[in-house]
Scaffold this motif. Structure first.
Motif, PDB file in Angstrom:
ATOM      1  N   GLY A   2       0.809  -1.216   0.000  1.00  0.00           N
ATOM      2  CA  GLY A   2       0.000   0.000   0.000  1.00  0.00           C
ATOM      3  C   GLY A   2       0.838   1.260   0.000  1.00  0.00           C
ATOM      4  O   GLY A   2       0.532   2.231  -0.707  1.00  0.00           O
ATOM      5  N   LEU A   3       1.908   1.261   0.779  1.00  0.00           N
ATOM      6  CA  LEU A   3       2.763   2.454   0.863  1.00  0.00           C
ATOM      7  C   LEU A   3       3.500   2.712  -0.449  1.00  0.00           C
ATOM      8  O   LEU A   3       3.588   3.866  -0.909  1.00  0.00           O
ATOM      9  N   ILE A   4       4.058   1.671  -1.063  1.00  0.00           N
ATOM     10  CA  ILE A   4       4.753   1.856  -2.337  1.00  0.00           C
ATOM     11  C   ILE A   4       3.793   2.387  -3.393  1.00  0.00           C
ATOM     12  O   ILE A   4       4.148   3.259  -4.198  1.00  0.00           O
ATOM     13  N   THR A   5       2.559   1.869  -3.388  1.00  0.00           N
ATOM     14  CA  THR A   5       1.571   2.325  -4.366  1.00  0.00           C
ATOM     15  C   THR A   5       1.360   3.834  -4.285  1.00  0.00           C
ATOM     16  O   THR A   5       1.306   4.526  -5.312  1.00  0.00           O
ATOM     17  N   LEU A   6       1.261   4.366  -3.066  1.00  0.00           N
ATOM     18  CA  LEU A   6       0.989   5.797  -2.913  1.00  0.00           C
ATOM     19  C   LEU A   6       2.249   6.647  -3.041  1.00  0.00           C
ATOM     20  O   LEU A   6       2.192   7.758  -3.584  1.00  0.00           O
ATOM     21  N   VAL A   7       3.382   6.139  -2.560  1.00  0.00           N
ATOM     22  CA  VAL A   7       4.622   6.924  -2.617  1.00  0.00           C
ATOM     23  C   VAL A   7       5.152   7.002  -4.052  1.00  0.00           C
ATOM     24  O   VAL A   7       5.447   8.082  -4.570  1.00  0.00           O
ATOM     25  N   VAL A   8       5.276   5.833  -4.687  1.00  0.00           N
ATOM     26  CA  VAL A   8       5.786   5.809  -6.064  1.00  0.00           C
ATOM     27  C   VAL A   8       4.736   6.325  -7.042  1.00  0.00           C
ATOM     28  O   VAL A   8       5.069   6.979  -8.037  1.00  0.00           O
ATOM     29  N   GLY A   9       3.463   6.038  -6.748  1.00  0.00           N
ATOM     30  CA  GLY A   9       2.402   6.438  -7.661  1.00  0.00           C
ATOM     31  C   GLY A   9       1.756   7.754  -7.303  1.00  0.00           C
ATOM     32  O   GLY A   9       0.544   7.915  -7.506  1.00  0.00           O
ATOM     33  N   ALA A  10       2.531   8.688  -6.797  1.00  0.00           N
ATOM     34  CA  ALA A  10       1.976   9.992  -6.437  1.00  0.00           C
ATOM     35  C   ALA A  10       1.293  10.652  -7.627  1.00  0.00           C
ATOM     36  O   ALA A  10       0.263  11.314  -7.482  1.00  0.00           O
ATOM     37  N   GLY A  11       1.878  10.470  -8.814  1.00  0.00           N
ATOM     38  CA  GLY A  11       1.287  11.058 -10.012  1.00  0.00           C
ATOM     39  C   GLY A  11       0.369  10.113 -10.749  1.00  0.00           C
ATOM     40  O   GLY A  11      -0.557  10.548 -11.432  1.00  0.00           O
ATOM     41  N   ASN A  12       0.625   8.815 -10.620  1.00  0.00           N
ATOM     42  CA  ASN A  12      -0.170   7.803 -11.316  1.00  0.00           C
ATOM     43  C   ASN A  12      -0.199   6.534 -10.459  1.00  0.00           C
ATOM     44  O   ASN A  12       0.817   5.846 -10.326  1.00  0.00           O
ATOM     45  N   ALA A  32       0.838  -7.999  -1.584  1.00  0.00           N
ATOM     46  CA  ALA A  32       1.110  -6.638  -2.057  1.00  0.00           C
ATOM     47  C   ALA A  32      -0.078  -6.089  -2.841  1.00  0.00           C
ATOM     48  O   ALA A  32      -0.429  -4.908  -2.727  1.00  0.00           O
ATOM     49  N   LEU A  33      -0.705  -6.952  -3.645  1.00  0.00           N
ATOM     50  CA  LEU A  33      -1.874  -6.516  -4.415  1.00  0.00           C
ATOM     51  C   LEU A  33      -3.025  -6.143  -3.483  1.00  0.00           C
ATOM     52  O   LEU A  33      -3.712  -5.138  -3.703  1.00  0.00           O
ATOM     53  N   ALA A  34      -3.220  -6.942  -2.441  1.00  0.00           N
ATOM     54  CA  ALA A  34      -4.271  -6.624  -1.472  1.00  0.00           C
ATOM     55  C   ALA A  34      -4.010  -5.266  -0.819  1.00  0.00           C
ATOM     56  O   ALA A  34      -4.922  -4.446  -0.673  1.00  0.00           O
ATOM     57  N   GLY A  35      -2.760  -5.026  -0.419  1.00  0.00           N
ATOM     58  CA  GLY A  35      -2.422  -3.745   0.187  1.00  0.00           C
ATOM     59  C   GLY A  35      -2.532  -2.597  -0.782  1.00  0.00           C
ATOM     60  O   GLY A  35      -2.984  -1.491  -0.422  1.00  0.00           O
ATOM     61  N   SER A  36      -2.137  -2.829  -2.032  1.00  0.00           N
ATOM     62  CA  SER A  36      -2.212  -1.781  -3.046  1.00  0.00           C
ATOM     63  C   SER A  36      -3.654  -1.381  -3.323  1.00  0.00           C
ATOM     64  O   SER A  36      -3.989  -0.184  -3.357  1.00  0.00           O
ATOM     65  N   LEU A  37      -4.525  -2.367  -3.520  1.00  0.00           N
ATOM     66  CA  LEU A  37      -5.936  -2.073  -3.782  1.00  0.00           C
ATOM     67  C   LEU A  37      -6.589  -1.396  -2.584  1.00  0.00           C
ATOM     68  O   LEU A  37      -7.406  -0.488  -2.742  1.00  0.00           O
ATOM     69  N   LEU A  38      -6.215  -1.831  -1.369  1.00  0.00           N
ATOM     70  CA  LEU A  38      -6.772  -1.213  -0.167  1.00  0.00           C
ATOM     71  C   LEU A  38      -6.344   0.241  -0.051  1.00  0.00           C
ATOM     72  O   LEU A  38      -7.151   1.114   0.302  1.00  0.00           O
ATOM     73  N   SER A  39      -5.083   0.526  -0.336  1.00  0.00           N
ATOM     74  CA  SER A  39      -4.593   1.905  -0.233  1.00  0.00           C
ATOM     75  C   SER A  39      -5.294   2.817  -1.236  1.00  0.00           C
ATOM     76  O   SER A  39      -5.592   3.980  -0.925  1.00  0.00           O
ATOM     77  N   MET A  40      -5.567   2.298  -2.430  1.00  0.00           N
ATOM     78  CA  MET A  40      -6.284   3.107  -3.416  1.00  0.00           C
ATOM     79  C   MET A  40      -7.732   3.308  -3.000  1.00  0.00           C
ATOM     80  O   MET A  40      -8.320   4.372  -3.231  1.00  0.00           O
ATOM     81  N   SER A  41      -8.312   2.283  -2.375  1.00  0.00           N
ATOM     82  CA  SER A  41      -9.686   2.387  -1.914  1.00  0.00           C
ATOM     83  C   SER A  41      -9.833   3.415  -0.796  1.00  0.00           C
ATOM     84  O   SER A  41     -10.774   4.212  -0.788  1.00  0.00           O
ATOM     85  N   LEU A  42      -8.868   3.397   0.142  1.00  0.00           N
ATOM     86  CA  LEU A  42      -8.921   4.315   1.283  1.00  0.00           C
ATOM     87  C   LEU A  42      -8.269   5.658   0.991  1.00  0.00           C
ATOM     88  O   LEU A  42      -8.406   6.599   1.776  1.00  0.00           O
TER      89      LEU A  42
END
Length: 327
Positions: A79-89, A222-232
């Motif tokens: 979840g953290l990598i998704t938001l940190v690296v994907g700040a723009g996308n 990681a996918l579960a955390g990534s999808l959760l971070s985008m959801s929240l």
């Protein structure tokens, strides 16, 4: 005859879990009719989307006779990598999270297979390293994003009770189930878990099997955390801190043996739904976290005991049937 016996045993195990799930739904619906409302079933499936995805990957390592204790920490890191690296996308962030998970899964599998180190020891080390990495990424705060569009799309209700996030989890169960049932590698994974001493001699690809199960375990977490971070639209280093124990419980309730070699994704799906439905229903009627944990433990022990009794009962009936036919 052995094949028939195995088929009946699997059918009995499936019926046991379906009966328990149905009993929970009926009991909670009678206690509180809101349990079967579209809104609550949607919330139930949202919880399943997280637990089911993590339990699916973890169960594969258990079927292979190993264990991945790092899945909870990987949820947080994903979840953290998704938001940190994907700040723009956020899509790029998800891709980075999954790529990192593949790397972690490879390292875990290589250390276990090449150096003959216990998976418990290796995954404890990974858990601690990933937890520290998560706190470093978060920098002591909750990471958030102002990109709400993708998360809203993922959580948009479909057919009242589903969302894209829960459908992704169901699709993952389908794909892994087909892989385990129809491929030689799926057979190898079971052989490695049930008879590790003879697996290599029989031609089973032990090292490759471990790579596959640990990579899948890391990627699904990681996918579960990534999808959760985008959801929240947020992520924290403490996300997933209790998920590992819940995922293990879901796998065991689903019939995955701690000794390895047995279990199917379909049964893990049922195990995840059973725990999710029970937790949701108990919360809905006002039970606290302590009571819910206690109920989880009782169901876990009950399923294990019933599985053994069901198997013994079916074996006895099959023996009587063979005796009758031979006479």
């Amino acid at each position: 005859m052995a094949a028939i016996r195995k088929s009946k045993m699997v059918s009995g195990a499936t019926l046991l879990r379906l009966a328990l799930l149905a009993a929970l739904v009926v009991a909670f619906a009678i206690w509180n009719p809101a349990f079967i409302s579209g809104r609550n079933l949607y919330a139930l499936m949202q919880s399943f989307a997280l637990l089911g995805m993590v339990a699916l990957g973890l169960s594969l390592t258990m079927i292979a006779g190993e264990f991945d204790l790092s899945v909870g920490s990987m949820v947080a890191v994903g979840g953290l990598i998704t938001l940190v690296v994907g700040a723009g996308n956020l899509v790029y962030g998800m891709a980075a999270a999954l790529a990192f998970a593949v790397l972690v899964g490879l390292v875990n599998a290589i250390v276990i297979s090449r150096f003959k180190v216990s998976s418990l020891v290796v995954s404890v080390g990974s858990m601690m390293a990933l937890s520290g990495f998560a706190f470093w990424l978060a920098g002591g705060k909750v990471i958030s994003t102002d990109n709400f569009d993708l998360g809203m799309a993922l959580d948009d209700p479909l057919l009242t009770v589903f969302s894209w996030r829960s459908l992704v989890t169901l699709a993952a169960f389908l794909l892994v189930g087909l892989f385990m049932h129809y491929t030689l590698m799926g057979r190898d994974i079971r052989v490695v878990g049930s008879k590790p001493q003879v697996a290599a001699a029989s031609g089973a690809r032990v090292g490759r099997s471990l790579v596959i199960v640990f990579v899948i375990s890391a990627v699904t977490a990681a996918l579960a955390g990534s999808l959760l971070s985008m959801s929240l639209a947020s992520a924290a280093a403490t996300t997933g801190s209790t998920l590992m124990l819940q995922a293990v419980s879901a796998a065991i309730v689903g019939g995955v043996a701690l000794t390895g070699g047995s279990g199917t994704p379909a049964h893990v799906l049922l195990g995840s739904l059973i725990l999710t439905a029970m937790n949701n229903g108990l919360s809905l009627i006002g039970m606290g976290a302590t009571g819910i944990l206690f109920a989880n433990g009782l169901v876990l022990m009950g399923i294990v005991l019933l599985d053994g009794q069901l198997g013994a009962w079916m074996s006895e009936r099959l023996a009587m049937s063979r005796a009758a036919n031979s006479a």
